[in-house]
Design a protein around this motif. Structure first.
Motif, PDB file in Angstrom:
ATOM      1  N   VAL A 325      -1.271  12.116   2.792  1.00 18.67           N
ATOM      2  CA  VAL A 325      -1.259  10.675   2.482  1.00 18.67           C
ATOM      3  C   VAL A 325      -2.659  10.039   2.462  1.00 18.67           C
ATOM      4  CG1 VAL A 325      -0.352   9.966   4.547  1.00 18.67           C
ATOM      5  CG2 VAL A 325      -0.125   8.305   2.775  1.00 18.67           C
ATOM      6  N   GLY A 329      -2.065   4.749   0.681  1.00 18.78           N
ATOM      7  CA  GLY A 329      -0.632   4.855   0.474  1.00 18.78           C
ATOM      8  C   GLY A 329      -0.047   5.769  -0.475  1.00 18.78           C
ATOM      9  N   ALA A 330      -0.860   6.376  -1.295  1.00 21.38           N
ATOM     10  CA  ALA A 330      -0.491   7.181  -2.149  1.00 21.38           C
ATOM     11  C   ALA A 330      -0.471   8.630  -1.877  1.00 21.38           C
ATOM     12  CB  ALA A 330      -1.844   7.427  -3.254  1.00 21.38           C
ATOM     13  N   CYS A 388      -2.070  13.124  -6.863  1.00 20.65           N
ATOM     14  CA  CYS A 388      -1.231  11.827  -6.574  1.00 20.65           C
ATOM     15  C   CYS A 388       0.168  12.487  -7.362  1.00 20.65           C
ATOM     16  CB  CYS A 388      -1.827  10.634  -6.916  1.00 20.65           C
ATOM     17  SG  CYS A 388      -0.597   9.289  -6.838  1.00 20.65           S
ATOM     18  N   ARG A 392       0.214   4.533  -5.256  1.00 18.06           N
ATOM     19  CA  ARG A 392       0.108   3.498  -4.325  1.00 18.06           C
ATOM     20  C   ARG A 392       1.258   2.324  -4.659  1.00 18.06           C
ATOM     21  NH1 ARG A 392      -2.768  -1.025  -5.574  1.00 18.06           N
ATOM     22  NH2 ARG A 392      -3.651  -1.538  -3.273  1.00 18.06           N
ATOM     23  N   ARG A 395       4.262   2.703  -2.751  1.00 23.14           N
ATOM     24  CA  ARG A 395       4.364   3.101  -1.204  1.00 23.14           C
ATOM     25  C   ARG A 395       5.275   2.504  -0.276  1.00 23.14           C
ATOM     26  NH1 ARG A 395      -1.626   0.234  -0.652  1.00 23.14           N
ATOM     27  NH2 ARG A 395      -0.926  -2.020  -0.277  1.00 23.14           N
ATOM     28  N   ILE A 398       6.261   6.023   5.443  1.00 25.06           N
ATOM     29  CA  ILE A 398       5.723   7.398   5.707  1.00 25.06           C
ATOM     30  C   ILE A 398       5.752   7.758   7.345  1.00 25.06           C
ATOM     31  CG2 ILE A 398       3.574   8.990   5.954  1.00 25.06           C
ATOM     32  CD1 ILE A 398       4.220   8.164   2.980  1.00 25.06           C
ATOM     33  N   LEU A 407       4.974   0.738   4.968  1.00 26.82           N
ATOM     34  CA  LEU A 407       3.799   0.342   4.113  1.00 26.82           C
ATOM     35  C   LEU A 407       4.321  -0.642   2.946  1.00 26.82           C
ATOM     36  CD1 LEU A 407       2.081   3.947   3.411  1.00 26.82           C
ATOM     37  CD2 LEU A 407       1.973   2.170   5.338  1.00 26.82           C
ATOM     38  N   ARG A 408       5.610  -0.853   2.945  1.00 31.30           N
ATOM     39  CA  ARG A 408       5.816  -1.786   1.475  1.00 31.30           C
ATOM     40  C   ARG A 408       5.523  -3.206   2.053  1.00 31.30           C
ATOM     41  NH1 ARG A 408      12.020  -2.245  -0.765  1.00 31.30           N
ATOM     42  NH2 ARG A 408      12.064   0.156  -0.918  1.00 31.30           N
ATOM     43  N   VAL A 415      -2.002  -1.258   5.481  1.00 31.55           N
ATOM     44  CA  VAL A 415      -1.648  -0.028   5.171  1.00 31.55           C
ATOM     45  C   VAL A 415      -2.774   1.211   5.944  1.00 31.55           C
ATOM     46  CG1 VAL A 415      -1.694   1.771   3.565  1.00 31.55           C
ATOM     47  CG2 VAL A 415      -0.464  -0.598   3.093  1.00 31.55           C
TER      48      VAL A 415
END
Length: 546
Positions: A325, A329-330, A388, A392, A395, A398, A407-408, A415
């Motif tokens: 990651v 956030g990708a 990827c 992102r 996201r 994780i 991360l949302r 992030v």
């Protein structure tokens, strides 16, 4: 179609729709379990049926080989606390999936021990609010339902453990009433008719009647014809759920007593060990019917029947794995930065996107914080990456062995902070410097002390404690290796983790042929090496197996 209605049914339907010629060949295998749902098809669908024998063509099996690593157990434990009782679960294959299943079983069957584990792994300290909001620590009183592309063996353990038991039904309004607590599947009452009409069900169609009767909402002795509902005696009323007169007639002559034929899982295809196939074959038919197989066009998206699937997949948790990651956030799950493809994407992207479409849905991607490559430790939380799978903008959550990052709806700075906090501490300073140089973090930001001890030996110590208590066994669902084969696998893994220089030094130094080395060499067929390469491998094993 047993294990594979995933794409076969869709392909045949498309060929028919396009008017194309095709030949359908069915191979009948005696060892495959007979599964239901869309897997159950008419024999006329096939042009040819070919019989085979177990001795000639054994089923493809995924045996239990490797123990669950400490990192995966730590990740699985954390992920298990994000699963909500009464919700929906999707899992992939592999050690992390097995670790989640073991943790979920522990949560349900040994709840006090499970809560103690959450404390020891600092879940309560760092993620208490997230767990309370979207997951839980308690037993599964309502149970779970699964909508999963791959029916892996772990779901069978959850089914046998009394966790995978929340039934869903194939009529959207009926499922919505159940979700709202306005319909008790075990005791149908006339009030259900009024509530269903208030949801918008008015003029019943023939196919709606058939589905509702299949599920026991209508009695078996009534029937539908040309917009009328007929009782067993032949008296009828308009099939209008909003009509008070029809409601009274249905309540007296057509309403069933309780629902039936609910499904606790919809899966696209199944894959596992020989014991898995055997258990499904030996299962009672009424139990096996609860595990329905269907096409991935129904599993991997909502398009085909959005009202129904949204009602069934409440509080969904789609849990999958990734390679790494980046700090935006990708996630990369299938391809390396140089373009090398390691695996197919499968349904991962679909499930991540679906988590954002479903109210209460969440995507959970599990990533080991670090890896050993060529004898060198590398971080899987990276500043940036040239490949990827999950972008992102999708996201979500994780999970690494060191923590959970939600991360949302977070800013890029939030992030970065969340991901660095769950990264391996050996790489945190480098990640900090990169984020600050890119303008993503304030120059004054430092990693809090409570996240500065994210180190492998800390996790190993915690898992060792849990293993001694029988909570995190190396092989929770059995092992298909002999002790000698396990020793060989461990030795080969140690050799794979060495750098080229370390391997050369080990080969030069060599070692004595201990009893352990002899067993390993025998398993690998290297007792009498025939070539130069085999001799080098033998010396390397003798050096490592001391």
């Amino acid at each position: 179609m047993s294990c594979n209605p995933d794409t076969s049914a869709e392909v045949i339907a498309r060929l028919k729709d396009e008017g194309r010629d095709y030949v359908a060949v069915g191979v009948v295998h005696p060892d495959l379990p007979f599964m239901y749902g869309d897997a159950e098809v008419d024999v006329d669908q096939f042009d040819f049926l070919v019989a085979t024998e177990s001795e000639q063509h054994g089923l493809f099996q995924v045996p239990h080989l490797a123990p669950i690593p400490d990192t995966d157990y730590a990740i699985g434990l954390r992920a298990s606390a994000l699963i909500a009782d009464g919700g929906t679960l999707q899992l992939g294959i592999g050690a992390m999936g097995d670790a989640i299943v073991q943790s979920v079983l522990l949560r349900h069957q040994r709840n006090e021990d499970y809560r103690e584990l959450l404390k020891r792994f600092d879940v309560d300290e760092h993620c208490a609010q997230l767990v309370e909001t979207i997951g839980g620590r308690g037993i599964f009183e309502k149970g779970l339902y699964s909508a999963t592309e791959m029916f892996v063996e772990g779901f069978l353990h959850l089914f046998q453990g009394g966790i995978l038991r929340r039934p869903v039904y194939d009529f959207w309004a009926l499922q919505q009433l159940i979700n709202l607590g306005q319909c008790n599947p075990d005791q149908l009452k006339p009030e259900c008719l009024v509530a269903m009409a208030e949801l918008g069900v008015r003029e019943l169609r023939g196919k709606d009647f058939d589905v509702l009767q299949y599920h026991g909402f209508f009695r078996d002795d009534c029937y539908y014809k040309e917009g009328q509902l007929f009782s067993a005696s032949g008296v009828s009323c308009a099939a209008n759920m909003a009509n008070p007169t029809s409601q009274q007639f249905i309540a007296e002559h057509c309403l069933g007593s309780q629902l039936r034929c609910g499904k606790v899982m919809h899966g696209g295809f199944l894959l596992g060990s020989g014991a898995f196939y055997s258990a499904l074959r030996d299962m009672q038919e009424d139990e096996r019917r609860k595990l329905a197989m269907c096409g991935v066009d129904k599993i991997n998206q909502l398009d085909q029947n959005p009202r129904l699937y949204k009602a069934q997949r409440q509080t969904a948790r789609f849990i999958n794995t990734g390679l790494n990651v980046s700090l935006n956030g990708a996630v990369a799950s299938d391809t390396l930065e140089n373009g090398q493809v390691l695996s197919g994407v499968g349904g991962q992207y679909n499930f991540v996107a679906m988590a954002h479409q479903l109210g209460g849905g969440r995507s959970v991607l599990m990533i080991r914080a670090s890896r050993v490559q060529g004898g060198k430790a590398l971080s899987n939380v990276v500043a940036s990456y040239g490949a990827c799978t999950i972008p992102r903008h999708l996201r979500d959550i994780i999970v690494t062995e060191y923590g959970i990052a939600d991360l949302r709806s977070k800013t890029d700075e939030e992030v970065c902070i969340a991901l660095i906090n769950i990264a391996d501490s050996r790489f945190q300073d480098e990640l900090l410097a990169g984020a600050k140089a890119a303008g993503k973090l304030s120059p004054s930001y430092t990693v809090p002390l409570q996240f500065r001890n994210n180190l492998p030996h800390v996790i190993s110590a915690k898992v060792a404690w849990a293993r001694a208590k029988g909570m995190m066994p190396a092989y929770p669902f059995g092992c298909d290796f002999t002790e000698a084969e396990l020793d060989a696998a461990k030795c080969l893994k140690a050799a794979a983790d060495l750098s080229l220089t370390q391997k050369i030094v080990a080969i030069i130094n060599g070692g004595e042929e201990t009893e352990l080395a002899s067993r390993i060499l025998s398993v690998l067929g290297l007792c009498e090496p025939l070539g130069f390469k085999d001799k080098l491998i033998k010396r390397l094993i003798q050096r490592l197996a001391r």
